[in-house]
Design a protein around this motif. Structure first.
Motif, short mmCIF file in Angstrom:
data_model
loop_
_atom_site.label_atom_id
_atom_site.label_comp_id
_atom_site.label_asym_id
_atom_site.label_seq_id
_atom_site.Cartn_x
_atom_site.Cartn_y
_atom_site.Cartn_z
N SER A 302 0.81 -1.22 0.00
CA SER A 302 0.00 0.00 0.00
C SER A 302 0.84 1.27 0.00
CB SER A 302 -0.91 0.01 1.22
OG SER A 302 -0.14 0.14 2.42
N GLY A 303 2.06 1.17 0.51
CA GLY A 303 2.90 2.36 0.67
C GLY A 303 2.61 3.14 1.93
N ASN A 304 1.60 2.71 2.69
CA ASN A 304 1.26 3.38 3.96
C ASN A 304 2.29 3.02 5.03
OD1 ASN A 304 -1.07 4.44 2.79
ND2 ASN A 304 -2.30 2.66 3.43
N ILE A 305 2.73 4.02 5.76
CA ILE A 305 3.68 3.80 6.86
C ILE A 305 3.02 4.20 8.17
CG2 ILE A 305 5.86 4.53 7.90
CD1 ILE A 305 6.92 5.02 5.08
N LEU A 306 3.09 3.31 9.14
CA LEU A 306 2.70 3.64 10.50
C LEU A 306 4.00 3.75 11.30
CD1 LEU A 306 -0.28 2.13 12.47
CD2 LEU A 306 1.79 2.93 13.58
N ALA A 307 4.35 4.95 11.68
CA ALA A 307 5.64 5.21 12.32
C ALA A 307 5.56 5.01 13.83
CB ALA A 307 6.11 6.63 12.02
N VAL A 308 6.55 4.28 14.37
CA VAL A 308 6.71 4.16 15.81
C VAL A 308 7.98 4.92 16.18
CG1 VAL A 308 7.05 2.62 17.78
CG2 VAL A 308 5.55 1.92 15.89
N TYR A 309 7.82 6.02 16.90
CA TYR A 309 8.97 6.85 17.26
C TYR A 309 9.33 6.60 18.72
CZ TYR A 309 12.30 10.64 17.46
OH TYR A 309 13.47 11.35 17.60
N ASP A 341 6.08 13.91 5.78
CA ASP A 341 6.11 12.72 4.93
C ASP A 341 4.68 12.24 4.70
OD1 ASP A 341 6.41 10.24 3.73
OD2 ASP A 341 8.13 9.67 4.95
N GLU A 342 4.22 12.35 3.48
CA GLU A 342 2.83 12.00 3.15
C GLU A 342 2.57 10.50 3.24
OE1 GLU A 342 1.77 13.67 -0.59
OE2 GLU A 342 1.93 15.76 0.10
N ASN A 343 3.61 9.69 3.18
CA ASN A 343 3.43 8.25 3.30
C ASN A 343 3.18 7.81 4.74
OD1 ASN A 343 3.83 7.65 0.52
ND2 ASN A 343 6.04 7.83 0.80
N VAL A 344 3.59 8.65 5.68
CA VAL A 344 3.36 8.35 7.10
C VAL A 344 1.94 8.76 7.45
CG1 VAL A 344 4.04 8.86 9.48
CG2 VAL A 344 5.79 8.61 7.71
N LYS A 345 1.10 7.78 7.75
CA LYS A 345 -0.32 8.04 7.99
C LYS A 345 -0.67 8.24 9.46
CE LYS A 345 -0.89 7.42 3.60
NZ LYS A 345 -1.03 8.61 2.73
N ALA A 346 0.16 7.74 10.35
CA ALA A 346 -0.07 7.91 11.79
C ALA A 346 1.24 7.67 12.51
CB ALA A 346 -1.14 6.94 12.29
N VAL A 347 1.34 8.21 13.73
CA VAL A 347 2.56 8.07 14.53
C VAL A 347 2.22 7.55 15.92
CG1 VAL A 347 4.53 9.27 15.55
CG2 VAL A 347 3.72 9.93 13.26
N VAL A 348 2.92 6.50 16.32
CA VAL A 348 2.88 6.04 17.71
C VAL A 348 4.13 6.57 18.38
CG1 VAL A 348 3.00 4.05 19.26
CG2 VAL A 348 1.51 3.99 17.26
N LEU A 349 3.95 7.39 19.38
CA LEU A 349 5.07 7.95 20.13
C LEU A 349 5.30 7.08 21.36
CD1 LEU A 349 7.06 10.33 20.30
CD2 LEU A 349 5.32 11.60 21.57
N ARG A 350 6.36 6.30 21.32
CA ARG A 350 6.68 5.39 22.41
C ARG A 350 7.56 6.13 23.42
NH1 ARG A 350 5.30 0.68 25.21
NH2 ARG A 350 7.20 -0.24 26.10
N VAL A 351 6.97 6.51 24.55
CA VAL A 351 7.65 7.34 25.54
C VAL A 351 8.09 6.48 26.73
CG1 VAL A 351 7.46 9.32 27.10
CG2 VAL A 351 6.30 9.36 24.87
N TYR A 525 -0.63 -1.52 5.94
CA TYR A 525 0.43 -0.57 6.28
C TYR A 525 1.68 -1.33 6.70
CZ TYR A 525 -1.46 -1.67 10.91
OH TYR A 525 -1.92 -2.34 12.01
N THR A 526 2.79 -0.63 6.70
CA THR A 526 4.06 -1.16 7.20
C THR A 526 4.45 -0.38 8.45
OG1 THR A 526 4.81 -1.77 4.98
CG2 THR A 526 6.50 -1.53 6.66
N VAL A 527 4.76 -1.10 9.51
CA VAL A 527 5.21 -0.45 10.73
C VAL A 527 6.71 -0.21 10.62
CG1 VAL A 527 5.48 -0.66 13.23
CG2 VAL A 527 3.42 -1.55 12.12
N MET A 528 7.12 1.04 10.79
CA MET A 528 8.54 1.39 10.70
C MET A 528 8.96 2.12 11.97
SD MET A 528 9.06 2.50 6.70
CE MET A 528 10.84 2.48 6.90
N ASP A 529 10.14 1.75 12.48
CA ASP A 529 10.66 2.32 13.72
C ASP A 529 11.54 3.53 13.43
OD1 ASP A 529 9.38 0.31 15.03
OD2 ASP A 529 11.18 -0.88 15.45
N TYR A 530 11.42 4.53 14.27
CA TYR A 530 12.22 5.75 14.19
C TYR A 530 12.68 6.14 15.60
CZ TYR A 530 9.97 6.28 9.60
OH TYR A 530 9.51 6.06 8.32
#
Length: 587
Positions: A302-309, A341-351, A525-530
């Protein structure tokens, strides 16, 4: 003379040859490590995933090339690697079960709960989970209690004694060396300054500490009770007996464990469970192997990225930030790139942060707010999301925390030393000053503050507290007055914070990812870590002796590493802080 020159030339040539050989060996070793780190693990039939409960657990694994090159075994596991490995083991048809090998394990309570929940999820596959240990710590037993069978060495021990929270106090030491800490704070429960001003906990600090210790212990008892079928009252009675020093037979009699086995007996039992012949080797995999096991799932197109920061460690301000924590400048730049980044559709902020610089926390809060305007932001709280850690979380759309997460601590303090007695009386050093304006030398550690200077600094701290509580009120959609009732620097567990509406839901990072996908209205979506972790060669180039020594100290000192780290970083710390109590050990 000719003989001397001949021998000198031979020596130089010999050294060059030896140097070349070592260089080739070094390059080959590095190439081998790089190649092995990226090689896919082959899983054999009837394998067992062995989780060695030893070493330290951090939010993310980060290999240290200096350790690998020097052959040192500083073991720090990434929580992300452990959770992903358990998930892979559940899905892989050739892996028949998990064996928990209990050793010395330093892992905070919320991370323990996350791992334990992953093991419970694994059991839903119908595969076995067994545990073995010679000396179970209370943490490792908490994890092992999920097992179908808990085995203890006949001469071993199993820790079950309750929790204790300990703070270290430095007042008498500072008095002896002639240093007075000038304290400015807002919040009755903001106890981070107490180590400088007292020799014991204040009544307010004791109250809050007792409350969150009881909450964490209550969670542990409840979970063990459910898994082992032992009533909570009985578990508390056993803790009062301190089971650490009871004979191994007592663990079977009380139901804490199921059987007594030596290691050879445990190996035979695992072979029986996997259908392995007695004379054959048992096929085993470890976390470092599981990292390179590929998941058998369709590739997302899909090209969708769900970012985990990952925002882990103490919050520092830009160039003054510790390289072991959160650099506010780097984090806001990273979040801005995720926002754009338009491919990043949502962000999980891991605190996972006890807080730090109040200024740095405000800058991160601003960037989280801007990010939320463009896409969903879900916070997943780890072991700590307190003070500055809560500051950077409060603007999110939704907050998920573990029941044993330590959070809240909404308060501000400032610490500026007065070393006049040390300098003048102890060391015989004196200072004089010429200044253009009356307050030009405010903050000079060679003298105490005047009343006017104290009022100025306290005013800044008060202003910081008002801003902090407003940020929380706006983010949580609550009146400021209601926030202030539960603020005052008080620390809460996630379980308590949910009732107070400081968090929205109890759960782990997987739940936060699921919510983020729902909010973004995406199913593929693809989960990607940042932020992205450094490649091996870049990490090697950036490795320093300080990093290597820090890793060694952390490995050897375990939970006692934190006091040394804080002292090491004091010179770069912001004077105005939003952070958890100074030193807190729970065991």
């Amino acid at each position: 003379m000719k003989d001397f020159l001949k021998y000198l030339l031979a020596t130089v040539i010999g050294l060059c040859i030896v140097g070349a050989i070592f260089t080739i060996i070094g390059i080959a070793s590095i190439a081998g490590m790089v190649a092995s780190s990226g090689t896919e693990t082959t899983v054999k039939d009837n394998s067992v995933f062995v989780i060695n409960l030893s070493g330290n657990v951090a939010e993310r694994s980060q290999s240290n090339p200096m350790n690998q090159l020097l052959g040192d075994k500083f073991t720090t596991y990434g929580l992300n690697d452990i959770l992903n490995s358990i998930r892979k083991a559940k899905e892989h048809e050739k892996i028949k079960g998990i064996c928990l090998n209990a050793e010395a394990f330093v892992c905070p309570s919320a991370s323990l709960q996350e791992i334990r929940n992953a093991l419970l999820d694994f059991k839903e596959s119908g595969k076995f989970v067994v545990a073995y240990g010679g000396n179970y710590s209370q943490s490792t037993y908490y994890l092992a209690s999920v097992a179908d069978k808990v085995a203890v060495n006949p001469q071993g021990s199993l820790a079950w004694h309750g929790l204790a929270a300990q703070s270290m106090f430095l007042k008498d030491l500072l008095d002896k060396v002639g240093v007075e800490m000038q304290i400015f704070r807002v919040g009755t429960y903001k106890s981070a300054v107490e180590p400088y001003t007292s020799t014991e906990m204040s009544p307010a600090n004791r109250e809050q500490t007792q409350a969150f210790v009881n909450s964490i212990w209550g969670q542990m008892v409840k979970n063990v009770s459910e898994s082992r079928g032992i009533p909570a009252d009985t578990l508390n009675a056993l803790a009062d007996r301190n089971m650490d020093f009871q004979p191994a037979e007592a663990y079977i009699q009380t139901g804490l464990a199921d059987t007594l086995l030596y290691k050879d007996g445990m190996l035979a039992y695992l072979k029986q469970l996997t259908g392995t012949d007695e004379d054959d080797n048992l096929n085993t995999l470890y976390v470092e192997d599981m990292v390179n096991v590929q998941r058998n799932i369709p590739k997302d197109k899909s090209g969708n990225i769900l970012a985990v920061y990952y925002a882990a460690g103490e919050i520092g301000d830009g160039a003054l930030a510790s390289d072991e924590g959160i650099n506010s400048e780097q984090m806001i730049n990273d979040l801005r790139r995720l926002r754009e980044d338009e491919n990043v559709k949502a962000v999980v902020l891991r605190v996972n942060s006890p807080g730090g610089s109040a200024y740095g926390s405000e800058q991160i809060w601003r960037e989280v707010t801007l990010l939320k305007e463009k896409k969903p932001v879900i916070v997943s709280m780890g072991d700590y999301a307190a003070s500055g850690g809560y500051y950077i979380s409060c603007a999110a759309d939704w907050i998920v925390a573990q029941p044993t997460t330590l959070t809240g601590s909404i308060g501000i303090f400032g610490v500026i030393p007065n070393a006049q007695k040390l300098l003048n009386d102890k060391l015989g050093i004196h200072f004089d000053v010429v200044k253009s304006n009356r307050l030009a030398d405010l903050g000079d550690i060679s003298r105490p503050f005047t009343e006017e200077e104290k009022n100025l600094v306290q005013g800044m701290v008060n202003k910081g507290y008002e801003l902090f509580t407003k940020r929380c009120a706006d983010g949580r959609k609550m009146p400021v007055e209601d926030i202030k009732k539960i603020a005052e620097g008080r620390v809460w567990t996630g379980e308590m914070a949910k009732d107070l509406k400081l968090v929205d839901e109890l759960g782990g990072i997987d739940r936060a990812i699921a919510i983020a996908a729902e909010r973004a209205e995406i199913t593929e979506y693809t989960v990607m870590d940042y932020p992205k972790q450094e490649e091996f060669f870049l990490s090697l180039l950036n490795s320093t002796t300080d990093h290597y020594l820090s890793a060694g100290l952390k490995e050897q000192l375990g939970e006692w590493y934190e006091p040394f780290r804080i002292v090491k970083n004091l010179k770069n710390a912001d004077h105005i802080q939003a952070r958890m109590p100074f030193i807190l050990t729970i065991n």
